[in-house]
Design an enzyme around this catalytic site. Structure first.
Site, mmCIF file in Angstrom:
data_model
loop_
_atom_site.group_PDB
_atom_site.id
_atom_site.type_symbol
_atom_site.label_atom_id
_atom_site.label_comp_id
_atom_site.label_asym_id
_atom_site.label_seq_id
_atom_site.Cartn_x
_atom_site.Cartn_y
_atom_site.Cartn_z
ATOM 1 N N SER A 197 0.827 -1.204 0.000
ATOM 2 C CA SER A 197 0.000 0.000 0.000
ATOM 3 C C SER A 197 0.868 1.264 0.000
ATOM 4 C CB SER A 197 -0.959 -0.065 1.178
ATOM 5 O OG SER A 197 -2.111 0.664 0.866
ATOM 6 N N LYS A 201 3.961 2.179 -2.624
ATOM 7 C CA LYS A 201 4.270 3.388 -3.395
ATOM 8 C C LYS A 201 5.760 3.700 -3.217
ATOM 9 C CE LYS A 201 -0.186 5.221 -1.659
ATOM 10 N NZ LYS A 201 -1.236 4.631 -2.415
ATOM 11 N N HIS A 346 -7.983 -5.450 0.592
ATOM 12 C CA HIS A 346 -6.698 -4.780 0.734
ATOM 13 C C HIS A 346 -5.861 -5.439 1.825
ATOM 14 C CE1 HIS A 346 -4.243 -1.215 0.214
ATOM 15 N NE2 HIS A 346 -4.234 -0.995 1.523
#
Ligand code: GCU
Length: 372
Positions: A197, A201, A346
């Protein structure tokens, strides 16, 4: 959706060879990502030292490393933990996690599905972790930190194009790599940077810039990770540039705000970030119910990045078709690109780790167990 062509040179024409990609286009993209998306990175420390202590816990050797870095404003430090597999042969590779949850402790048995240290070491891999919060706090009003302040005078605002937390975390991963290059048990040519997550990035940005990472894993990285900005909310309510900047003003530079609601004006898009990892292994993992991260967009980005891998003859994505939607819970693997779509929400789960541990990430061979 219109994807920018990653091979289109700013000076006109196309980067149609490895030489023009590496000699020109790659640098153009890196500087556009720095100026507009992630911000300028912290500079290299003028001095760096590693203080290592070793212990054996639950039969696993753990090294705790204090990484001390010096900048113009002083010296500060953060920690790296390294867990080695028990086997008497060298680790098959090392997973370096940018951990934004602070969920790795000194004991491997206190681990979770997110960082299942005994499973990783039993599979023959080493596991290393840095705690993102020690480098830059994950707080909307706290994008300064003792580490950032080594390079930016305290009391002076950061320049508008200065990277904030995500950039600092990526920089921290590179400093961790500086240590791993010196560790006698680690093969620095077999290190994967992994993040989930927001950590994903940062791992993508670390891997795009620092070519020492042999593999770069984006687990559910979503907006300003693997998800193309130009897809907006992707029709599924996914996180847009405007939303991420509003919710997390401490992640990206002020310059990124210029693209709130105006993604088409971005000179880059996120498939070009994935492409910057070429010819090293890029790994994109999504989850079916992770609408905020736009799994379809992450898939399209992965497929679009293959255009640059093609220059190296490595553009096989491993997928049977470039069209959404691929089979779920199946690892697809080409010589330098890996993808899976997990069913569920997620998260970085045991199923994701199984795909990475079985994924032969450090080899370009079509398959095999990757053992040396
Ligand atoms: C939020 C945020 C995402 C981020 C995620 C996470 O959901 O919107 O961009 O990836 O947190 O880090 O778990």
């Amino acid at each position: 959706m219109r994807y920018p062509n990653p091979l289109q040179l700013n000076t006109g024409g196309s980067a149609d060879s490895v030489a023009s990609w590496e000699g020109q286009r790659r640098e153009e993209l890196l500087s556009e990502f720095r100026e507009n998306v992630y911000g300028q990175s912290l500079p290299l420390p003028t001095e760096q030292t590693f203080d290592v202590t070793e212990a054996e816990v639950d039969g696993i050797v753990r090294r705790n490393v204090t990484i001390s870095v010096t900048g113009p404003e002083g010296t500060g430090s953060f920690d790296l933990r390294l867990f080695l597999p028990k086997a008497d042969r060298p680790p098959l590779g090392t997973f370096l996690m940018i951990d934004h949850r602070g969920s790795v402790g000194d004991s491997p048995s206190a681990s979770s599905d997110y960082a299942p240290i005994p499973t990783i070491t039993e599979a023959g891999y080493a596991f290393a972790q840095i705690d993102a919060e020690q480098i830059a706090p994950d707080e909307s009003d706290g994008y300064r930190s003792p580490i950032i302040d080594l390079f930016h005078p305290e009391g002076e605002d950061l320049p508008d194009d200065a990277g904030r937390a995500i950039s600092a975390w990526a920089w921290g991963a590179s400093r961790a790599m500086d240590y791993l290059e010196t560790d006698p048990d680690i093969d620095p040519a077999r290190v994967a940077v992994i993040g989930h997550s927001r950590g994903g990035k940062a791992s993508l940005w670390a891997g795009a810039q620092d070519t020492r990472f042999a593999a770069v894993i984006s687990n559910n990285s979503g907006s300003t990770g693997a998800k193309p900005a130009r897809r907006g909310d992707g029709g599924v309510g996914a996180e847009t540039v405007e939303r991420i900047n509003d919710s997390f003003p401490h992640w990206f530079p002020q310059t990124y705000r210029a693209f709130d609601g105006d993604e088409d004006a971005l000179p880059v898009d996120q498939h070009e970030l994935l492409a910057l990892v070429a010819p090293r292994r890029i790994v994109v993992a999504s989850a079916t119910d992770d609408a905020n991260a736009d799994p379809e967009g992450e898939f399209l980005s992965y497929v679009a990045a293959s255009r640059v891998y093609d220059l190296y003859g490595l553009g096989d994505t491993g997928l049977p078709s470039p069209d959404w939607k691929p089979a779920t819970d199946t690892g697809f693997r080409g010589p330098a690109m890996s993808y899976h779509l997990r069913s569920g929400g997620h998260g970085l789960t045991a199923a994701d780790w199984r795909t990475y541990l079985d994924g032969d990430l450090f080899s370009r061979e079509p398959s095999g167990d990757g053992r040396r």
